[in-house]
Design an enzyme around this catalytic site. Structure first.
Site, mmCIF file in Angstrom:
data_model
loop_
_atom_site.group_PDB
_atom_site.id
_atom_site.type_symbol
_atom_site.label_atom_id
_atom_site.label_comp_id
_atom_site.label_asym_id
_atom_site.label_seq_id
_atom_site.Cartn_x
_atom_site.Cartn_y
_atom_site.Cartn_z
ATOM 1 N N ALA A 15 0.821 -1.209 0.000
ATOM 2 C CA ALA A 15 0.000 0.000 0.000
ATOM 3 C C ALA A 15 0.856 1.259 0.000
ATOM 4 O O ALA A 15 2.037 1.227 0.344
ATOM 5 C CB ALA A 15 -0.906 -0.013 1.226
ATOM 6 N N CYS A 16 0.234 2.347 -0.371
ATOM 7 C CA CYS A 16 0.854 3.677 -0.313
ATOM 8 C C CYS A 16 1.375 3.924 1.091
ATOM 9 O O CYS A 16 0.664 3.634 2.044
ATOM 10 C CB CYS A 16 -0.193 4.744 -0.672
ATOM 11 S SG CYS A 16 0.340 6.431 -0.359
ATOM 12 N N PRO A 17 2.565 4.458 1.285
ATOM 13 C CA PRO A 17 3.495 4.955 0.272
ATOM 14 C C PRO A 17 4.554 3.934 -0.143
ATOM 15 O O PRO A 17 5.635 4.323 -0.582
ATOM 16 C CB PRO A 17 4.140 6.141 0.990
ATOM 17 C CG PRO A 17 4.242 5.678 2.415
ATOM 18 C CD PRO A 17 3.054 4.764 2.654
#
Lengths: 80, 137
Positions: A15-17
């Site tokens: 997932a981000c980041p």
């Protein structure tokens, strides 16, 4: 310019980041002329990679969506 | 690129607010920002050698199990892991507020040294934050 290396970064499923972090880690070890190909599934990666390109001035050769992933192909041009 | 700076005053002790601290810190550090985090209030209980258990806001309590499952599904690291990743990648400093630490009876040795760099007063933080963006979380 001499032919650079091609580096593949598989950031699928994180997932981000995470994907941008993995791209930056690869970028730190890259040199001008190298090509970095990033695979990601986080939907934020598409706008984020564009933002990173506009921030750093590297070249976005290709940005495409496949059924199961986003693929960004970046040519490293802005290393000093 | 290296001259940009983001500073955070982290007051909240609930995990829903600490997650974005980790996300912003990791991304900013990777991008080359200088990051200063000033931990105060209830957030101090989360950076101890023996940190407090996860705390969630009452009004969303029913949704917490689904969120935790979702976080596991997307393989999101804990906010602390993200801050540590930020430290590895760039210039991230974490400071504990001396005034609130005193009020809570916490000494420098009570804080997890892999997260907290120092215990400082607010003047030190304001000087470090000067000229950059500041978030209050």
């Amino acid at each position: 310019m001499s032919q650079g290396n091609r580096i593949t970064v598989d950031a699928r499923g994180i997932a981000c980041p995470g994907p941008i972090t993995e791209l930056i880690k690869a970028y730190r070890n890259a040199k001008n002329g190298d090509v970095i190909e990033v695979w990601a599934t986080d939907p934020g990666f598409e706008p984020d990679v564009k933002a990173w390109i506009s921030r750093t001035g590297n070249q976005l050769v290709e940005l495409r969506k496949e059924q199961d992933k986003i693929i960004a192909v970046i040519k490293v041009t802005a290393k000093r | 690129m290296g001259s940009e700076k983001i500073s955070m005053i982290v007051f909240s002790g609930t995990d829903d607010r600490l997650i974005p601290v980790g996300v912003i810190t990791q991304a900013a550090a990777a991008l080359g920002y200088e990051v200063n985090i000033f931990i105060t209030g209830w957030a101090l209980t989360k950076v101890l050698r023996k940190p407090a258990q996860p705390v969630w806001p009452k009004e969303f309590e029913q949704m917490v199990p689904a969120l935790q499952q979702g976080m596991a599904r997307i393989k999101a690291p804990s906010w602390v892991e993200m801050v540590k990743q930020g430290k590895e990648l760039g210039k991230v400093k974490v400071y504990a507020c001396s005034m609130m630490a005193e009020a809570m009876g916490l000494k420098k040795e009570d804080f997890d040294p892999s997260i907290v760099d120092d215990v400082v007063g607010v003047t030190t933080f304001l000087e470090m934050a000067k000229g950059g963006q500041v978030l209050f979380i």
